[in-house]
Design an enzyme around this catalytic site. Structure first.
Site, PDB file in Angstrom:
ATOM      1  N   LYS A  13       0.831  -1.214   0.000  1.00  0.00           N
ATOM      2  CA  LYS A  13       0.000   0.000   0.000  1.00  0.00           C
ATOM      3  C   LYS A  13       0.862   1.260   0.000  1.00  0.00           C
ATOM      4  CE  LYS A  13      -2.235  -0.916   3.872  1.00  0.00           C
ATOM      5  NZ  LYS A  13      -1.603  -2.186   4.258  1.00  0.00           N
ATOM      6  N   ARG A  88      -9.391   1.122   9.044  1.00  0.00           N
ATOM      7  CA  ARG A  88      -8.963  -0.244   9.352  1.00  0.00           C
ATOM      8  C   ARG A  88     -10.029  -1.012  10.119  1.00  0.00           C
ATOM      9  NH1 ARG A  88      -3.101   0.640   9.109  1.00  0.00           N
ATOM     10  NH2 ARG A  88      -1.942  -1.296   9.416  1.00  0.00           N
ATOM     11  N   ARG A 122      11.789  -5.722   5.271  1.00  0.00           N
ATOM     12  CA  ARG A 122      11.521  -4.281   5.187  1.00  0.00           C
ATOM     13  C   ARG A 122      12.401  -3.517   6.180  1.00  0.00           C
ATOM     14  NH1 ARG A 122       5.235  -2.788   4.943  1.00  0.00           N
ATOM     15  NH2 ARG A 122       5.168  -3.212   7.164  1.00  0.00           N
ATOM     16  N   ARG A 151      11.353  -2.071  11.802  1.00  0.00           N
ATOM     17  CA  ARG A 151      10.258  -1.704  12.712  1.00  0.00           C
ATOM     18  C   ARG A 151      10.031  -2.836  13.703  1.00  0.00           C
ATOM     19  NH1 ARG A 151       5.404  -0.003   8.666  1.00  0.00           N
ATOM     20  NH2 ARG A 151       4.202  -0.949  10.340  1.00  0.00           N
ATOM     21  N   ARG A 162      -0.412  -9.047  13.496  1.00  0.00           N
ATOM     22  CA  ARG A 162      -0.986  -8.017  12.615  1.00  0.00           C
ATOM     23  C   ARG A 162      -1.859  -8.662  11.537  1.00  0.00           C
ATOM     24  NH1 ARG A 162       4.030  -4.873  10.619  1.00  0.00           N
ATOM     25  NH2 ARG A 162       2.542  -3.510   9.573  1.00  0.00           N
TER      26      ARG A 162
HETATM   27  P1  AMP Z   1       0.938   0.628   9.132  1.00  0.00           P
HETATM   28  O1  AMP Z   1       2.172   1.441   8.959  1.00  0.00           O
HETATM   29  O2  AMP Z   1      -0.234   1.108   8.313  1.00  0.00           O
HETATM   30  O3  AMP Z   1       1.183  -0.852   8.963  1.00  0.00           O
HETATM   31  O4  AMP Z   1       0.470   0.838  10.649  1.00  0.00           O
HETATM   32  C1  AMP Z   1       1.305   0.456  11.721  1.00  0.00           C
HETATM   33  C2  AMP Z   1       0.477   0.312  12.990  1.00  0.00           C
HETATM   34  O5  AMP Z   1      -0.113   1.574  13.329  1.00  0.00           O
HETATM   35  C3  AMP Z   1      -0.697  -0.652  12.907  1.00  0.00           C
HETATM   36  O6  AMP Z   1      -0.324  -2.001  13.124  1.00  0.00           O
HETATM   37  C4  AMP Z   1      -1.595  -0.112  14.029  1.00  0.00           C
HETATM   38  O7  AMP Z   1      -1.097  -0.470  15.300  1.00  0.00           O
HETATM   39  C5  AMP Z   1      -1.416   1.386  13.870  1.00  0.00           C
HETATM   40  N1  AMP Z   1      -2.395   1.956  12.923  1.00  0.00           N
HETATM   41  C6  AMP Z   1      -2.133   2.536  11.715  1.00  0.00           C
HETATM   42  N2  AMP Z   1      -3.261   2.941  11.115  1.00  0.00           N
HETATM   43  C7  AMP Z   1      -4.275   2.609  11.952  1.00  0.00           C
HETATM   44  C8  AMP Z   1      -5.698   2.737  11.883  1.00  0.00           C
HETATM   45  N3  AMP Z   1      -6.306   3.280  10.816  1.00  0.00           N
HETATM   46  N4  AMP Z   1      -6.414   2.268  12.935  1.00  0.00           N
HETATM   47  C9  AMP Z   1      -5.834   1.721  14.020  1.00  0.00           C
HETATM   48  N5  AMP Z   1      -4.503   1.562  14.135  1.00  0.00           N
HETATM   49  C10 AMP Z   1      -3.717   1.986  13.120  1.00  0.00           C
END
Ligand code: AMP
Length: 205
Positions: A13, A88, A122, A151, A162
């Site tokens: 994404k 999400r 990554r 990360r 996740r």
């Molecule tokens: P990402 O970089 O999109 O994979 O997000 C990393 C982490 O941030 C996720 O595993 C969640 O813990 C948190 N996070 C990001 N976006 C959201 C969202 N829209 N709702 C809830 N938690 C989020």
């Protein structure tokens, strides 16, 4: 143009969002990047979110919605925006309906073995937040010069959680947006430029 990119962690994404946002001159809004910036800056929100993120759990809907509402008021959103990693949950999607209309939801589909391979390789820049993959970038430092790191939530145990959280909380959005006639699925298990072309074909149709 207002877009949502949907898909499990590792679907690509973020990579695709950067390309589409540049090409169409719209803002790239990654709630994950926004949360990581809060953590780097040591804000209260960042400190509260860190534990949840490190365990692969979701940050509460009201926190995310507050961030998104502020973000889309900014000047760079006037041509439109692309949400990467938001919404999400069904609750976030329902709340979004009162905040903004959406033109397309792009669902990026990738088999689970590919997701795990992509995520485990990554690396991210500790300073500017740029992302790399060890298979295509073997350096220890970012192009900006700062050190790269993995990360915490990209480590295997957290990745598995996740993916469970994705199945439980986020995957239902596929049916939700199908029902609204907005969902378009593209195959994300292909070269970056091939996936980019498939997304462009949807949004310029
Ligand atoms: P990402 O970089 O999109 O994979 O997000 C990393 C982490 O941030 C996720 O595993 C969640 O813990 C948190 N996070 C990001 N976006 C959201 C969202 N829209 N709702 C809830 N938690 C989020």
């Amino acid at each position: 143009m207002k877009l949502i990119f949907l898909g499990p962690p590792g679907a690509g994404k973020g990579t695709q969002a950067i390309k589409i946002a540049q090409r169409f001159q719209i803002a790239h809004i990654s709630t994950g990047d926004m949360l990581r910036a809060e953590i780097r800056e040591g804000t209260k929100l960042g400190m509260e979110a860190k534990g949840l993120i490190d365990r692969g759990e979701l940050v509460p809907d009201d926190v995310i919605l507050g961030m998104v509402k502020n973000r889309i008021q900014k000047e760079d959103c006037k041509n439109g925006f692309l949400f990467d990693g938001f919404p999400r949950t069904i609750a976030q999607a329902e709340a979004l309906e009162n905040i903004s209309a959406i033109d397309y939801v792009i669902n990026i589909e990738v088999p689970v073995e590919t997701l795990i391979r992509r995520i485990s390789g990554r690396r991210m820049c500790a300073d500017c937040g740029a992302g790399y993959h060890v298979s295509t970038y073997a350096e220890e430092n970012c192009k900006c010069g700062a050190a790269l790191y993995q990360r915490d939530d990209d480590k295997e145990e957290t990745v598995r959680n996740r993916l469970v959280v994705y199945e439980r909380s986020t995957k239902p959005l596929i049916d939700y947006y199908t029902g609204k006639g907005l969902l378009h699925t593209v195959n994300g298990n292909a070269d970056i430029d091939v996936v980019d072309a498939a997304i462009r074909a949807v949004i310029t149709q």
